[in-house]
Design a protein around this motif. Sequence first.
Motif, PDB file in Angstrom:
ATOM      1  N   ARG A  95       0.837  -1.206   0.000  1.00 46.45           N
ATOM      2  CA  ARG A  95       0.000   0.000   0.000  1.00 46.45           C
ATOM      3  C   ARG A  95       0.869   1.252   0.000  1.00 46.45           C
ATOM      4  N   GLU A  96       1.933   1.239   0.794  1.00 42.87           N
ATOM      5  CA  GLU A  96       2.816   2.394   0.879  1.00 42.87           C
ATOM      6  C   GLU A  96       3.481   2.673  -0.474  1.00 42.87           C
ATOM      7  N   VAL A  97       3.965   1.636  -1.125  1.00 47.17           N
ATOM      8  CA  VAL A  97       4.590   1.780  -2.441  1.00 47.17           C
ATOM      9  C   VAL A  97       3.568   2.312  -3.443  1.00 47.17           C
ATOM     10  N   PHE A  98       2.389   1.721  -3.442  1.00 50.51           N
ATOM     11  CA  PHE A  98       1.330   2.128  -4.366  1.00 50.51           C
ATOM     12  C   PHE A  98       0.982   3.610  -4.203  1.00 50.51           C
ATOM     13  N   LEU A 127      -1.924  -3.160  -8.315  1.00 47.91           N
ATOM     14  CA  LEU A 127      -2.796  -2.940  -9.466  1.00 47.91           C
ATOM     15  C   LEU A 127      -3.631  -4.177  -9.777  1.00 47.91           C
ATOM     16  N   GLY A 128      -3.011  -5.346  -9.683  1.00 47.62           N
ATOM     17  CA  GLY A 128      -3.751  -6.586  -9.906  1.00 47.62           C
ATOM     18  C   GLY A 128      -4.874  -6.762  -8.896  1.00 47.62           C
ATOM     19  N   HIS A 169       5.596  -4.725  -6.022  1.00 46.77           N
ATOM     20  CA  HIS A 169       4.503  -4.223  -5.187  1.00 46.77           C
ATOM     21  C   HIS A 169       3.459  -3.503  -6.036  1.00 46.77           C
ATOM     22  N   LEU A 170       3.892  -2.731  -7.012  1.00 50.64           N
ATOM     23  CA  LEU A 170       2.953  -2.025  -7.895  1.00 50.64           C
ATOM     24  C   LEU A 170       2.094  -3.005  -8.684  1.00 50.64           C
TER      25      LEU A 170
END
Length: 174
Positions: A127-130, A162-163, A157-158
């Motif tokens: 979540r943080e990366v996103f 997204l998936g 992570h992205l």
Amino acid sequence: MAVCDRSWDSLYQQYHGRLLRQVQKYLPARDESHDVLQDLYVQLRQRNVDPAKIDNPPAFLMRMATNLAIDALRRNNRNPVEFTDPADIRDTGAGASQSVTPEQISSDRQRLDIIRQAVDDLPPRCREVFLLCKRDHLGTTEVAEKLGISRNMVEKHLRQALGHCKQVLARHEN
């Protein structure tokens, strides 16, 4: 038209359905899978290879289709879909606001709530990366440096985020 071109055309038409199903394993979007098959056809026409000199032409076609689908998938993962923060969207003029119906506004709000919930359900680091990439518009290298992880991990992570968002949204739309 050369004899080998007619042979490839015949093989392509004969196996088109199977090729499409193979490509759709990787790219379920109809337009995208048809684009890949179009690329396959173009490549067949550009190559100067006689199908009679290939041990198994149908397997050759399937391998080409699979490779092109994987290439398209990799391109998609390198350039994931951008999510725009609704707060950044402004009316572009009077005509735009007149064409939006209350039903569309309500539907869009519901979709945003679903996406917010999907983002909230992500593992903390994911979540943080996103959010750093999509909300704060940081590049993958910047996020990697900020969090002390590799750029590949940021991209992983992205993709995961997204998936997850796509799956959650698809479940609610069906």
